[in-house]
Design a protein around this motif. Structure first.
Motif, short mmCIF file in Angstrom:
data_model
loop_
_atom_site.label_atom_id
_atom_site.label_comp_id
_atom_site.label_asym_id
_atom_site.label_seq_id
_atom_site.Cartn_x
_atom_site.Cartn_y
_atom_site.Cartn_z
N ASP A 2 145.57 -28.63 -78.76
CA ASP A 2 144.88 -27.88 -79.79
C ASP A 2 144.16 -28.80 -80.77
N CYS A 3 144.83 -29.93 -81.13
CA CYS A 3 144.20 -30.81 -82.10
C CYS A 3 142.96 -31.48 -81.51
N VAL A 4 142.99 -31.71 -80.19
CA VAL A 4 141.81 -32.30 -79.55
C VAL A 4 140.65 -31.33 -79.58
N VAL A 5 140.94 -30.09 -79.23
CA VAL A 5 139.89 -29.08 -79.22
C VAL A 5 139.38 -28.82 -80.62
N ASP A 6 140.32 -28.77 -81.59
CA ASP A 6 139.92 -28.43 -82.95
C ASP A 6 138.97 -29.45 -83.55
N SER A 7 139.04 -30.71 -83.09
CA SER A 7 138.18 -31.73 -83.66
C SER A 7 136.82 -31.80 -82.98
N ASN A 8 136.58 -30.87 -82.10
CA ASN A 8 135.31 -30.86 -81.39
C ASN A 8 134.14 -30.67 -82.34
N PHE A 22 132.48 -20.90 -84.46
CA PHE A 22 133.48 -21.93 -84.18
C PHE A 22 134.72 -21.34 -83.53
N LYS A 23 135.14 -20.17 -84.02
CA LYS A 23 136.31 -19.49 -83.45
C LYS A 23 136.07 -19.12 -81.99
N LYS A 24 134.86 -18.60 -81.72
CA LYS A 24 134.53 -18.23 -80.34
C LYS A 24 134.45 -19.48 -79.45
N GLN A 25 133.94 -20.57 -80.01
CA GLN A 25 133.85 -21.80 -79.23
C GLN A 25 135.24 -22.32 -78.88
N LEU A 26 136.16 -22.26 -79.84
CA LEU A 26 137.54 -22.67 -79.58
C LEU A 26 138.16 -21.82 -78.47
N LYS A 27 137.92 -20.52 -78.56
CA LYS A 27 138.46 -19.61 -77.55
C LYS A 27 137.92 -19.96 -76.17
N ALA A 28 136.62 -20.26 -76.11
CA ALA A 28 136.02 -20.63 -74.83
C ALA A 28 136.63 -21.93 -74.30
N SER A 29 136.87 -22.89 -75.20
CA SER A 29 137.46 -24.17 -74.80
C SER A 29 138.87 -23.98 -74.25
N HIS A 30 139.66 -23.16 -74.94
CA HIS A 30 141.03 -22.89 -74.49
C HIS A 30 141.02 -22.18 -73.13
N THR A 31 140.08 -21.25 -72.96
CA THR A 31 140.00 -20.52 -71.69
C THR A 31 139.65 -21.47 -70.55
N HIS A 102 122.71 -26.86 -82.20
CA HIS A 102 121.72 -25.78 -82.24
C HIS A 102 121.95 -24.67 -81.21
N LEU A 103 122.65 -24.95 -80.14
CA LEU A 103 122.82 -23.93 -79.10
C LEU A 103 124.15 -23.21 -79.16
N ASN A 104 125.12 -23.74 -79.91
CA ASN A 104 126.41 -23.08 -80.01
C ASN A 104 126.25 -21.73 -80.70
N GLY A 105 126.69 -20.68 -80.02
CA GLY A 105 126.59 -19.34 -80.59
C GLY A 105 125.22 -18.72 -80.46
N GLN A 106 124.32 -19.37 -79.70
CA GLN A 106 122.98 -18.83 -79.52
C GLN A 106 122.93 -17.90 -78.32
N LYS A 107 122.12 -16.86 -78.43
CA LYS A 107 121.98 -15.87 -77.37
C LYS A 107 120.91 -16.32 -76.38
N SER A 114 121.93 -10.40 -71.75
CA SER A 114 121.96 -11.57 -72.62
C SER A 114 123.38 -12.09 -72.70
N VAL A 115 123.51 -13.41 -72.84
CA VAL A 115 124.84 -14.03 -72.96
C VAL A 115 124.84 -14.94 -74.19
N MET A 116 126.01 -15.15 -74.76
CA MET A 116 126.18 -16.04 -75.90
C MET A 116 126.72 -17.36 -75.39
N LEU A 117 126.03 -18.45 -75.69
CA LEU A 117 126.42 -19.77 -75.20
C LEU A 117 127.37 -20.46 -76.17
N TYR A 118 128.39 -21.14 -75.61
CA TYR A 118 129.31 -21.94 -76.40
C TYR A 118 129.47 -23.29 -75.71
N LEU A 119 129.16 -24.36 -76.43
CA LEU A 119 129.13 -25.70 -75.86
C LEU A 119 130.25 -26.56 -76.42
#
Length: 657
Positions: A2-8, A22-31, A102-107, A114-119
């Motif tokens: 978790d700490c590794v992902v959180d520091s992304n 950021f919350k959605k990006q974390l969720k995507a990383s965990h998944t 710039h692309l995190n959370g972009q549609k 349409s999809v929402m991108l999380y990097l």
């Protein structure tokens, strides 16, 4: 981790919208870590994983590449087949940082969706390349064989509005429309009546193309039979071998209009998907014509190699193409299949597949099996009468399973945000997106249904419900909808319930649906029984919001059925086998036994012969009142929280202590 992902990314001084992203990006990383084993990096790198930007989400390479290149020079873009993510490596770390910001959370607009991108940053990109798969012996693909002008002339020569069926034997099949010239191919016996040529010969527009085929030695003699098939997006044709006794060796198929992928399968299991561009000519001779089946899977998108149009032809499994795939949207495709009528018995080198040399033209239906007496018997029964059937009918089965059931949706909507849901036996994944606030993953025994899930952007994998490869106590909730009734012994049904409980965290809940023996409950008939009159008057249609087993539709032709069968609407009759044998149920009628085979058969066109339509059977154990609760009561560490009857199904909510 978790700490590794959180520091992304940094979380200080973020706006409300940035925190949400950021919350959605974390969720995507965990998944990605949990289900794909992809670890994100704590510091910026040149490589990123792009969640939701995969072929499995319906995102094409061109669409994703265009957006990524706006951030800087892209060194590599890897899009694994069927996956809902992609990997991008930039030439510089600075470009990767820019994309991350710039692309995190972009549609991203992808066609009509349409999809929402999380990097997230990753340290490296690894990929497994598939070995080169050569074309079947005797198969040749000639691209750009006809010019755009010739293509237009050929298409204009086919008058689909003509109603003179005696001249061209036009047929309107469920999955395509067909015209025959020269001789009619008869779907009732998979052959031609060689003494009854059609009044109209081959269209004059074809002659110049055929003369070129002869002069270039693709064929030795002029064809005298033509079948024109027209496919709309989402349509296909089951795997088949053209009848040996009907036609001579060489068969040519000219593709006009949209690109598609045709799958060639050898009896030993080898599969070669071949991309057929518009205006290409496919020539089948020898082994590819006599032994390999060929067919087109019904779908709206194909995964094809992304390549320069001027580069050599490729199969979809050529080396290097697995990382260079893109999506090709199907449109209307018209195929001209040219053949020469055979007037003497076939003497090919493949007698095992030759009807002239004693091989049956189509497999005979097996006699009803016996009830299993041991574990191995049960596994064999389920393999033949559950697994193989669903693998074969997956596309049509999926098309009838589009409406989630209200009470299942209520259960899913009650789950707390951030929870983990496992749908064991997920089918086409229709429940995986009901509650977007939970992390949902599905599994199914059918690889074809899992592929459909992937194409819809869902997380799913192939697994048996008795041995799900997820950690113990890793799920907040599980659902098993219309699955456990396919296990053929009480011991295996119990093991399936135990597996659900194993996956649950303490306090977690499982929702189980099974088909009920009592289709009339509290003086109310289920829709399964109510639809009997509709079906037998030709008005049957999938019932919206009806339970799974109240929608027993007539299936589409599966891959192991006779290719040229049209579709049948004949009612299936009761078949009572000898003592100890399973009986075949009559659809839309009350059950008279708990262990039975339920038909899935083809639906006839208005003018088709239904007598030869193949019928497939699925094993069911229908549950009597109280039986499901009793089964769940045998599982240690769990209790039945509630139970109910829902339109012909017995249902239980099970809670883990």
């Amino acid at each position: 981790m978790d700490c590794v992902v959180d520091s992304n990314v940094k979380v200080s001084r973020k706006s409300k919208e940035e925190k949400k992203v950021f919350k959605k990006q974390l969720k995507a990383s965990h998944t990605l870590l949990r289900h794909e084993g992809i670890s994100t990096a704590s510091q910026p790198t040149k490589s990123l994983v792009v969640a939701n930007g995969g072929l499995g989400n319906g995102v094409s390479r061109e669409e994703l590449s265009s957006v990524l290149k706006e951030m800087g020079e892209v060194e590599a873009l890897v899009m694994p087949p069927h996956k809902p993510y992609a990997f991008v490596t930039y030439r510089s770390e600075e470009s990767a940082r820019k994309a991350h910001i710039h692309l995190n959370g972009q549609k991203l607009q992808s066609g009509e969706n349409s999809v929402m991108l999380y990097l997230s940053y990753i340290n490296s990109v690894s990929q497994e390349e598939e070995a080169s798969v050569p074309l079947p012996d005797g198969l040749v693909l000639l691209e750009d064989f006809v010019s755009p002008e010739e293509e237009a002339l050929l298409l204009a020569a086919i008058d689909w509005s003509s109603a003179d069926n005696d001249v061209t034997a036009q047929k309107a099949l469920k999955h395509r429309r067909v015209k025959h010239y020269g001789f009619e191919f008869r779907y009732d016996n998979n052959n031609v009546d060689k003494d009854k040529p059609l009044p109209a010969g081959l269209p004059v527009a074809c002659l110049a193309v055929l003369q070129r085929c002869v002069s270039e030695r693709h064929i030795d003699m002029m064809p005298d039979q033509l079948t024109v098939n027209q496919y709309e997006s989402g349509q296909g044709i089951p795997p088949h071998v053209d009848t040996h006794s009907a036609f001579e060796d060489t068969i040519m198929s000219l593709s006009l209009g949209s690109k598609t992928v045709m799958d060639f399968r050898h009896p030993d299991g080898r599969c070669v998907p071949v991309v057929l561009p518009g205006r290409s000519l496919l020539v089948m001779k020898g082994e590819s014509r006599y032994l390999w089946t060929h067919g087109i899977t019904p779908r709206k998108f194909d995964m094809v190699p992304a390549r320069d149009p001027q580069s050599p032809a490729q199969t979809a499994t050529d080396p290097g193409t697995q990382s260079q795939l893109t999506l090709s949207k199907r449109g209307t495709r018209t195929s001209f299949t040219f053949r020469k009528i055979r007037h003497k018995p076939c003497r090919c080198a493949f007698p095992s597949a030759c009807d002239s040399q004693g091989a049956p033209p189509a497999p005979s239906p097996p006699s009803p099996p016996a009830l299993p007496s041991c574990h191995s018997d049960a596994a064999r029964l389920e393999e033949e009468y559950v697994h193989r059937v669903y693998e074969a009918i997956a596309p049509h089965f999926s098309s009838t399973r589009h409406s989630p059931w209200p009470r299942v949706c209520h259960f899913l909507s009650s789950l707390p945000p951030g929870g983990v849901l496992a749908d064991v036996g997920c089918g086409n994944g229709k429940y995986l997106a009901v509650n977007p606030e939970v992390t949902a993953v599905g599994c199914d025994r059918s690889a074809a249904l899992v592929q459909i899930c992937a194409e819809r952007g869902f997380h799913a994998f192939v697994s048996d419900a008795l041995n799900v490869p997820l950690r113990t106590a890793s799920c907040d909730a599980c659902i098993s909808i219309a699955v456990i009734h396919h296990f053929s012994t009480e011991e295996r049904r119990l093991e399936a319930v135990k597996e659900l409980v194993r996956l649950l965290k303490p306090g977690g809940r499982a929702l189980i649906y099974v088909w009920a023996f009592e289709q009339e409950y509290n003086k109310q008939k289920s829709k399964y029984l109510k639809d009997f009159k509709k079906e037998h008057h030709g008005k049957s249609s999938p019932t919206v919001n009806a339970p799974e087993e109240s929608q027993e539709p007539h299936g589409k032709s599966p891959c192991h059925a006779s290719t040229h069968s049209e579709e049948s609407n004949e009612p299936t009759q009761d078949v009572h086998a000898a003592a100890g044998k399973l009986s075949v149920h009559t659809n839309r009628t009350a059950f008279n036994t708990q262990d039975l085979l339920v038909p899935w058969h083809l639906k006839a066109g208005k003018k088709s012969d239904s007598k030869t339509a193949p019928v497939f059977h699925r094993f069911y154990h229908v549950f009597q009142q109280g039986e499901l609760e009793q089964l769940c009561g045998l599982v240690a560490g769990a209790k039945v929280q509630s139970s109910y009857h829902d339109q012909g199904n017995w249902c239980v909510v099970l809670e883990k202590h």
